[in-house]
Design an enzyme around this catalytic site. Structure first.
Site, short mmCIF file in Angstrom:
data_model
loop_
_atom_site.label_atom_id
_atom_site.label_comp_id
_atom_site.label_asym_id
_atom_site.label_seq_id
_atom_site.Cartn_x
_atom_site.Cartn_y
_atom_site.Cartn_z
N GLU A 90 5.56 1.23 -15.06
CA GLU A 90 5.26 0.76 -14.32
C GLU A 90 6.72 0.14 -13.31
O GLU A 90 7.56 0.87 -11.94
CB GLU A 90 4.12 0.37 -13.59
CG GLU A 90 2.72 0.20 -13.94
CD GLU A 90 2.22 -0.66 -13.03
OE1 GLU A 90 1.77 -1.05 -13.25
OE2 GLU A 90 1.19 -0.51 -11.51
N ASN A 114 -4.47 6.94 6.78
CA ASN A 114 -4.46 6.88 5.41
C ASN A 114 -5.69 7.58 4.47
O ASN A 114 -6.65 8.02 4.95
CB ASN A 114 -4.47 6.10 4.85
CG ASN A 114 -5.32 5.41 3.61
OD1 ASN A 114 -4.58 5.99 2.67
ND2 ASN A 114 -5.84 4.61 3.64
N ARG A 150 0.99 -1.59 -0.10
CA ARG A 150 -0.40 -0.22 0.41
C ARG A 150 0.90 1.32 0.10
O ARG A 150 0.60 2.42 0.04
CB ARG A 150 -1.09 0.12 1.43
CG ARG A 150 -1.99 -1.29 1.48
CD ARG A 150 -2.43 -1.08 2.36
NE ARG A 150 -3.61 0.02 2.36
CZ ARG A 150 -5.29 -0.22 2.05
NH1 ARG A 150 -5.34 -1.54 1.71
NH2 ARG A 150 -5.59 0.57 2.05
N LYS A 189 -0.39 -0.24 -4.03
CA LYS A 189 -1.16 -0.66 -4.20
C LYS A 189 -2.78 -0.57 -4.78
O LYS A 189 -3.55 -0.79 -5.56
CB LYS A 189 -1.01 -2.33 -3.55
CG LYS A 189 -2.18 -3.39 -4.49
CD LYS A 189 -1.00 -3.83 -5.89
CE LYS A 189 -1.78 -5.00 -6.79
NZ LYS A 189 -1.74 -5.30 -7.59
N HIS A 209 -0.60 10.05 -36.91
CA HIS A 209 -1.69 11.59 -36.55
C HIS A 209 -0.63 11.99 -35.08
O HIS A 209 -1.17 13.13 -34.67
CB HIS A 209 -2.61 11.25 -36.14
CG HIS A 209 -3.24 10.19 -36.86
ND1 HIS A 209 -3.77 11.09 -38.02
CD2 HIS A 209 -4.07 9.14 -37.11
CE1 HIS A 209 -5.02 9.70 -39.22
NE2 HIS A 209 -5.12 9.53 -38.49
C1 AGP Z 1 -2.00 -2.22 -11.91
O1 AGP Z 1 -0.75 -2.36 -13.10
C2 AGP Z 1 -1.89 -0.97 -12.14
N1 AGP Z 1 -1.60 -1.03 -9.89
C3 AGP Z 1 -3.00 0.08 -11.40
O2 AGP Z 1 -2.86 0.63 -12.51
C4 AGP Z 1 -3.88 -0.47 -10.49
O3 AGP Z 1 -4.65 -1.70 -12.73
C5 AGP Z 1 -5.41 1.02 -10.50
O4 AGP Z 1 -4.38 1.60 -9.37
C6 AGP Z 1 -6.45 0.44 -10.23
O5 AGP Z 1 -6.42 -0.45 -9.27
P1 AGP Z 1 -7.22 -1.71 -8.94
O6 AGP Z 1 -7.76 -2.89 -9.93
O7 AGP Z 1 -7.27 -2.14 -7.22
O8 AGP Z 1 -8.98 -0.65 -8.79
#
Ligand code: AGP
Length: 615
Positions: A494, A102, A27, A610, A510
Site C-alpha cells: 500500500e 460519490n 476518501r 480510505k 508449492h
Molecule cells: C488497509 O490498510 C486498507 N486501506 C484496506 O485494505 C481496508 O482495510 C479495506 O478497504 C477495508 O476497509 P474497512 O475496514 O473500512 O471496511
C-alpha cells in the site's frame, strides 16, 4: 469513495468547504473541486494534482470567498482519468446547476446516449455527468430541485450519493443517497451535507443520517427529508462520538497520520477493552444487542470483510474455533455475496469494517440478512451504515483513523474480535469463568507490549536501511502468523509500492519458491510453529533470499539460524492467541520506514482511498 461536502447559510462557505475537503482527502485525492452560488450565477474551481489536489485547489481559490452556498468534492477516479475535466463539480449545459457525486452510476452509458440524442453536451469521461444533465432536464420540465433529484435517482442505477446546487435557488443544497453514506447536519442558521462526519466536526450541532433513497433539501434554517415517493420522512438523528473531535483528527506533532495512529495503538486497545467486564467477572458486550440466548443458538460463524479487516477476521477464526468451538469461515466480502453461500437462521454473520461503510462488506451483510441470518458488525464508526443495519454491533474505540493504511483500527479489530470469541465461549459454556477471566486479564497486557514494540522502531529502521533497494518481498507465517504475514505484505504494498506477497509458509514450496532468488526479501514470522518455520526459512535462504526473522524475546537460537540475516524482536506475549496484535506492529513500522525512505506520502498512497464505497 469520493468525499463530498455541501454548505448553505455560512458567509465563509468556501473556507468551510476547503477545510472539509482537507478532512475528506482520505476518501480520494485524484482531484478536488468546488462550486458556489455567486451573484446570480455559479462559480467553480477545480484542480487535479495527484495526491496534492486539495492543496492545488487552495492555491486556485486563494483570495476568493464571500459566498454562502456551495459544494465541494475530492475524487477517487473510477470512470475517466484523474484530470481537471473529470474533476467534480460537474455542471449542466446552462451552467446553472452544479453537482458532485460519490459511487458509480451503472447505467451511465445508456443514459448518456439518450441525453446526447436530446442535445446535451458532455465535457468529461465520468459516469457522474449524466446526473447533472438529467437534473437539467427535470428542472427544465418545471420540477423543483429536490423533486428533480428524486426523479433522477429513480433512473440512475448503482450505489451512490449525490449533492447539487442551483443558481436559481441560491440557498438550497439538495442531497440523496443509495447504499453509500451521506449525512446532513445543521446549526443555527447554517445547513450542511457531507459524506462523513469528520468533514463537519466543530461546525454543526445536529447530525442526521440519510437513509437509502431519501432526498434532503437543506436550507440555512430548515431541513426537509423525503422518501422516494415524495412523502415527508424523519432522518435518523446521530450522536457524534466525543472521541471524534477535531483534535483527534489532527496530526498532533507527528509527521503524518500513519505515524500518529501507529503510536495510538496502545490507547486504541485499552479503549476497546474498557468496561467489558461485569462486577462478577463475566464479560458484557452492551452494544451487541444480541443476548446470550441468541448467541447460544448459533451453530456456525461466517466473517466477511476486506483488506486489513479481513486479516483481523482471519485471526477471529482461530480464536472462535479454539475457545467457542464454533465452526468459523472467513471470506472476502466481495466474493461472498456472489457465490450463493449456505446460510440459515443459526448462522451468525460478522462484518468487520473500520469505516462501517465499505460497500462490499455492506452488501455481503445485506445478503446475509436476506437469507435470514443474524448479523453483527465490528466497526470503528458508531452509526455507520453497517452498524445501523446489523442486528448488533461491537465497536472498536480507536478514534478516527485518517491514514489510508489501517494500523490502530486493525489492531483494535483483532482485540475486539478476541473479546467476542471469549464472550461466545463464556455464553456457550466452552470455557469456564476463571479461564475467560484469565485470558481477559492477559488481553490487558497488550497495550504495554505494543508500547514496548513501538519503542523498538530504531531496530526496524536499521533493517529497512539494510534492505536498501530490494523490490520483491515475501511475508511468511504459519497458523496465526499467516494473517499477520498477509497484513505485513498489504501494508508494504500500500505505502511503499514494492511487490509484496503474504503466504502460509508451508505453501512456498508449492509454487512461489520458484520466484525466490538473490535479492528477494523473505520476512518470516518464526512463531507459532517455530520448528516448521525454521525449515521454511532455510529453504528460502538456500535460494539466496535475504531473510528477516520476526522472533519473540527469549528466542536466543534465532541469531544462529541458517540463513537469517536480520532479526526483529518482539516482546513475548502471555497467550499465543493474542500475539498478532503485537507481531503486526514491527511490520507496520517496516512498511512505514521503507515507504519514507522512498519518499512516498504514507497517508495518501497512490490509487487508493480510505473508505471504499464502490464494488
Ligand atoms: C488497509 O490498510 C486498507 N486501506 C484496506 O485494505 C481496508 O482495510 C479495506 O478497504 C477495508 O476497509 P474497512 O475496514 O473500512 O471496511
Amino acid at each position: 469513495m469520493c468525499g463530498i461536502i455541501g454548505v448553505t447559510g455560512d458567509d465563509g462557505a468556501l473556507e468551510v468547504i476547503i477545510d472539509g475537503l482537507h478532512r475528506l482527502e482520505y476518501r480520494g485525492y485524484d482531484s478536488a473541486g468546488v462550486a458556489t452560488v455567486r451573484g446570480d450565477g455559479l462559480w467553480r474551481a477545480r484542480a487535479a494534482d495527484g495526491t496534492h489536489s486539495v492543496e492545488a485547489l487552495v492555491t486556485a481559490t486563494a483570495g476568493c470567498g464571500g459566498d454562502r452556498t456551495g459544494i465541494g468534492h475530492t475524487r477517487w477516479a473510477t470512470h475517466g482519468g484523474p484530470t481537471v475535466e473529470n474533476a467534480h463539480p460537474h455542471v449542466d449545459c446552462t451552467g446553472r446547476i452544479a453537482l458532485v457525486h460519490n459511487g458509480i452510476i451503472e447505467n451511465h452509458a445508456e443514459l448518456a446516449d439518450a441525453l446526447a440524442g436530446a442535445g446535451h453536451r458532455f465535457s468529461s469521461q465520468t459516469d457522474t455527468e449524466v446526473l447533472v444533465h438529467l437534473l437539467e432536464t427535470e428542472v427544465a420540465g418545471g420540477a423543483a430541485l429536490g423533486d428533480a433529484l428524486r426523479a433522477v435517482m429513480s433512473r440512475a442505477v448503482g450505489a451512490y450519493s449525490v449533492v447539487a446546487i442551483s443558481a436559481d435557488d441560491p440557498e438550497l443544497v439538495v442531497a440523496g443517497r443509495r447504499s453509500v453514506p451521506l449525512l446532513v447536519a445543521n446549526d443555527d442558521g447554517a445547513g450542511f451535507v457531507a459524506s462523513d462526519v469528520s468533514a463537519l466536526l466543530g461546525r454543526a450541532t445536529r447530525y442526521f443520517a440519510l437513509e437509502d433513497d431519501q432526498v434532503a433539501e437543506v436550507r440555512p434554517a430548515s431541513l426537509r427529508v423525503t422518501d422516494p415517493d415524495g412523502a415527508e420522512a424523519e432522518p435518523t438523528a446521530l450522536s457524534v462520538d466525543p472521541a471524534w473531535d477535531v483534535v483527534a483528527a489532527q496530526k498532533g506533532g507527528y509527521d503524518d497520520f500513519m505515524s500518529k495512529e501507529m503510536h495510538e495503538q496502545p490507547r486504541a486497545i485499552e479503549d476497546t477493552l474498557f468496561d467489558r467486564r461485569d462486577h462478577d467477572g463475566s464479560l458484557v458486550l452492551d452494544e451487541l444487542h444480541l443476548g446470550p440466548d441468541d448467541l447460544r443458538a448459533v451453530d456456525k460463524v461466517v466473517v466477511v470483510a476486506c483488506g486489513s479487516s479481513y486479516h483481523a477476521g482471519m485471526v477471529a477464526k482461530y480464536a472462535i474455533e479454539r475457545w467457542a468451538r464454533l465452526p468459523t469461515e472467513v471470506e472476502i466480502a466481495s466474493e461472498f455475496r456472489y457465490r450463493e453461500p449456505v446460510l440459515h437462521e443459526r448462522t451468525l454473520v460478522i462484518g468487520v469494517s473500520q469505516s462501517g461503510e465499505t460497500l462490499d462488506t455492506l452488501e455481503a451483510l445485506r445478503e446475509a440478512r436476506r437469507a435470514g441470518t443474524r448479523t453483527l458488525v465490528v466497526s470503528n464508526v458508531v452509526h455507520a451504515t453497517m452498524a445501523r443495519e446489523a442486528d448488533g454491533a461491537l465497536y472498536t474505540r480507536a478514534g478516527p483513523e485518517i491514514g489510508v493504511a489501517s494500523t490502530k483500527c486493525h489492531v483494535a479489530q483483532i482485540v475486539a474480535l478476541e473479546v467476542l470469541a471469549l464472550a461466545l465461549a463464556q455464553w456457550r459454556g466452552t470455557l469456564g469463568r476463571p479461564a475467560v477471566s484469565l485470558l481477559f486479564d492477559q488481553l490487558h497486557e497488550l497495550p504495554e507490549l505494543v508500547e514496548e514494540t513501538l519503542g523498538r522502531s530504531k531496530e526496524v529502521e536499521a533493517v529497512a536501511a539494510a534492505l536498501g533497494g530490494a523490490r520483491d518481498y515475501f511475508f511468511i507465517g504459519r497458523h496465526l502468523g499467516y494473517p499477520v504475514a498477509l497484513e505485513g505484505a498489504l501494508k508494504l504494498k500500500e505505502i511503499s509500492y514494492l511487490r509484496a506477497e503474504g503466504y502460509p509458509a508451508g505453501e512456498l514450496k508449492h509454487g512461489p519458491l520458484a520466484l525466490i532468488e538473490p535479492g528477494t526479501v523473505v520476512v518470516a514470522l518464526l512463531d507459532p510453529l517455530r520448528e516448521k518455520m525454521t525449515s521454511n526459512v532455510a529453504e528460502a535462504a538456500a535460494r539466496g533470499a535475504t531473510v528477516v526473522a520476526l522472533a519473540s524475546d527469549g528466542t536466543p537460537e534465532v541469531a544462529g539460524l541458517a540463513g537469517v540475516e536480520h532479526v526483529l524482536h518482539v516482546p513475548a506475549v502471555p497467550e499465543p492467541m493474542f500475539a498478532p496484535a503485537v507481531q503486526v506492529v514491527p511490520l507496520q513500522l517496516l512498511a512505514y520506514a521503507l515507504a519514507r525512505r522512498l519518499g512516498n506520502d504514507v497517508d495518501r498512497p497512490r490509487n487508493l482511498a480510505k473508505t471504499v464505497t464502490v464494488e
